[in-house]
Design a protein around this motif. Structure first.
Motif, PDB file in Angstrom:
ATOM      1  N   TYR A 110       2.215  -7.129  12.149  1.00  0.00           N
ATOM      2  CA  TYR A 110       2.170  -8.210  13.131  1.00  0.00           C
ATOM      3  C   TYR A 110       1.645  -9.463  12.459  1.00  0.00           C
ATOM      4  CZ  TYR A 110      -2.904  -8.006  13.751  1.00  0.00           C
ATOM      5  OH  TYR A 110      -4.254  -8.051  13.551  1.00  0.00           O
ATOM      6  N   LEU A 136       0.422  -9.463  20.697  1.00  0.00           N
ATOM      7  CA  LEU A 136       0.420  -8.391  19.705  1.00  0.00           C
ATOM      8  C   LEU A 136       1.593  -7.434  19.884  1.00  0.00           C
ATOM      9  CD1 LEU A 136      -1.114  -7.130  17.372  1.00  0.00           C
ATOM     10  CD2 LEU A 136      -2.537  -5.963  19.015  1.00  0.00           C
ATOM     11  N   TRP A 137       2.088  -7.260  21.087  1.00  0.00           N
ATOM     12  CA  TRP A 137       3.119  -6.263  21.317  1.00  0.00           C
ATOM     13  C   TRP A 137       4.364  -6.893  21.867  1.00  0.00           C
ATOM     14  CZ3 TRP A 137      -1.743  -5.763  23.615  1.00  0.00           C
ATOM     15  CH2 TRP A 137      -1.856  -6.254  24.888  1.00  0.00           C
ATOM     16  N   LEU A 149       5.612  -4.390  18.701  1.00  0.00           N
ATOM     17  CA  LEU A 149       5.767  -4.557  17.256  1.00  0.00           C
ATOM     18  C   LEU A 149       7.239  -4.490  16.887  1.00  0.00           C
ATOM     19  CD1 LEU A 149       2.900  -2.217  16.009  1.00  0.00           C
ATOM     20  CD2 LEU A 149       2.852  -4.698  16.200  1.00  0.00           C
ATOM     21  N   ARG A 164      -6.984  -3.112  13.982  1.00  0.00           N
ATOM     22  CA  ARG A 164      -6.186  -3.975  13.113  1.00  0.00           C
ATOM     23  C   ARG A 164      -6.740  -3.954  11.705  1.00  0.00           C
ATOM     24  NH1 ARG A 164      -6.636  -8.671  17.555  1.00  0.00           N
ATOM     25  NH2 ARG A 164      -5.177  -7.739  19.011  1.00  0.00           N
ATOM     26  N   LYS A 170       1.016 -10.850   6.674  1.00  0.00           N
ATOM     27  CA  LYS A 170       0.861 -10.251   7.994  1.00  0.00           C
ATOM     28  C   LYS A 170      -0.278  -9.252   7.960  1.00  0.00           C
ATOM     29  CE  LYS A 170       5.548 -10.886   9.584  1.00  0.00           C
ATOM     30  NZ  LYS A 170       6.646 -10.284  10.317  1.00  0.00           N
TER      31      LYS A 170
END
Length: 162
Positions: A8, A16-17, A19, A65, A137
């Motif tokens: 991400y 965040l979503w 992915l 993360r 990323k």
């Protein structure tokens, strides 16, 4: 249990979503063999789960993360794991605990694991980390409800996202 690891972009304005399907690994650990491989890798990344989710990586609904500054450390972790795996025999039984079915005695859970498969998992994770570094990323790990959100699976009405 379902797990996901994916790339991400670490911009605060970006959700965040879900992915990107191209840069993610999805796996299940609801069979003892898959859970055996998970149990080899999970302890090495426990500190990130504790840091971000404040619960164990083996718990339900965990998300953490690996930030850009964590990726070099994650590569070192994977290098150490690969070295440890090459010291294992070609296959071995990993003790995961005991299970007891109704009306039966307790039995040990000892799935047969293969060094070659475990090394391939480590190499696949390493490739994902190198891709994250090259594209500037980060990586995210999630399971349970977090898995559903990271895959873009619609949640039931009333679900609260954190």
């Amino acid at each position: 249990m379902h797990h996901i690891i994916g790339l991400y972009t670490s911009k605060k304005t970006e959700r965040l979503w879900p992915l990107d399907p191209e840069g993610r690994i999805v796996f299940r650990s609801d069979c003892f063999h898959a859970f055996g491989y998970f149990s080899l890798l999970a302890p090495a990344f426990e500190r990130y789960a504790q840091r971000d989710a404040r619960i164990s990586i083996t718990s339900m609904n965990v998300m953490f993360r690996l930030r850009i500054e964590d990726l070099a450390d994650a590569l070192a972790i994977l290098n150490d794991l690969e070295t440890q795996l090459y010291q294992q025999p070609k296959n071995w039984q990993e003790y995961l605990g005991e299970i007891q079915y109704p009306g039966q005695k307790k039995r040990p859970i000892k799935p047969l694991l293969f060094r070659r498969r475990a090394v391939r998992i480590v190499q696949r994770l390493r490739a994902l980390i190198l891709k994250a570094q090259a594209q500037d990323k980060c990586l995210v790990y999630g399971n349970g409800v977090c898995y559903r959100a990271l895959c873009g699976i619609k949640m039931p009405p009333g679900t609260v996202y954190s």
